[in-house]
Design an enzyme around this catalytic site. Sequence first.
Site, PDB file in Angstrom:
ATOM      1  N   CYS B 104       0.888  -1.157   0.000  1.00 15.07           N
ATOM      2  CA  CYS B 104       0.000   0.000   0.000  1.00 15.07           C
ATOM      3  C   CYS B 104       0.926   1.207   0.000  1.00 15.07           C
ATOM      4  O   CYS B 104       1.532   1.513   1.023  1.00 15.07           O
ATOM      5  CB  CYS B 104      -0.922   0.022   1.217  1.00 15.07           C
ATOM      6  SG  CYS B 104      -1.908   1.540   1.300  1.00 15.07           S
ATOM      7  N   CYS B 107      -0.632   4.384   2.295  1.00 15.34           N
ATOM      8  CA  CYS B 107      -0.613   4.327   3.765  1.00 15.34           C
ATOM      9  C   CYS B 107      -0.244   2.907   4.197  1.00 15.34           C
ATOM     10  O   CYS B 107       0.928   2.561   4.206  1.00 15.34           O
ATOM     11  CB  CYS B 107      -1.918   4.810   4.378  1.00 15.34           C
ATOM     12  SG  CYS B 107      -3.423   4.163   3.639  1.00 15.34           S
ATOM     13  N   SER B 108      -1.224   2.092   4.538  1.00 16.55           N
ATOM     14  CA  SER B 108      -0.887   0.757   5.018  1.00 16.55           C
ATOM     15  C   SER B 108      -2.090  -0.168   4.919  1.00 16.55           C
ATOM     16  O   SER B 108      -2.247  -1.074   5.719  1.00 16.55           O
ATOM     17  CB  SER B 108      -0.433   0.833   6.475  1.00 16.55           C
ATOM     18  OG  SER B 108      -1.429   1.509   7.228  1.00 16.55           O
TER      19      SER B 108
END
Lengths: 120, 196
Positions: B104, B107-108
């Site tokens: 990603c 972000c995550s």
Amino acid sequence: MTATGTCDGEAVSPLLSERLPIADDPALKFAEPWEAKAFAIIVKLAEDGVIAWPDWVACFSREVAKATAAQARGETPKSYYAQWLDAAETILVDKGVTSREQLFARRFAAGSVGTGHTMT
Amino acid sequence: MATTKPAPAESETAIRVRALESILVEKGLIDPKAIDALVDTFEHKVGPRNGAKVVAKAWVDPAYKQRLLTDATAAIKELGYSGMQGEDMLVVENTDTVHNVIVCTLCSCYPWPTLGLPPVWYKSAPYRARAVNDPRGVLKEFGTILPDDVEVRVWDTTAELRYLVLPQRPAGTEKLDEDALAALVTRDSMIGVTVL
């Protein structure tokens, strides 16, 4: 969705030569209880439709981009969950759920001494 | 001993979270019990063992594998894993000619119901920056060296869609049952940074 800065080659490029923190992978999922709480608050608000997940990702991504740029400049970025908390406050202020003034007032009522003080 | 040790002062950050929570509770937007239950779920109930069961089932059940590759969200839900922003899933299959990696970059985002919370390195700036630019270099750091003729595909997670890698079944596992196979499947292989 637009992100500010994440794909900025100039800011990100030093990271391309950084090794991955593969060993830094503790079994403990949250280092402190506040991290878990801040995380769960946002996930729950999204589940309940109070905030839309894409809006959250856009908001959180901006905090991540700031930290990424700081790291690319050789500075120590805020921790992942500190970024998460900054974004959580921002999105809830932006959505009109709370205000910066209310957040500050509530923090002091909850025992905050402000970030400029050092407790001994 | 614990009885004589003063309680550690609550950090400013912990106070910030408590203040935020109290405002949300007051407005009726969250229930503290629901928050605690969600934390418990993330700490104890979701994790890569869920994803490993999905992978093992796909290895032994061709019809399930077909469903997994055509409608991953529904196929994963069949095993009871859903919700928590894992609603829209796409499973990408590793073959002799294609190897998949997920990241990603923004972000995550991560398939929580099947893999739990992401490892530290997945959230790190170098991984997010390098997975797209230099996937083979990233794989090498995990000790994964693929033949030159294997195509490496990098899947960048979005707010709407999350990925899970279906690793190749290791050779010599024909006699193992589904549970034994699931025990072989690692988190990193389902992110795509390692092979089994």
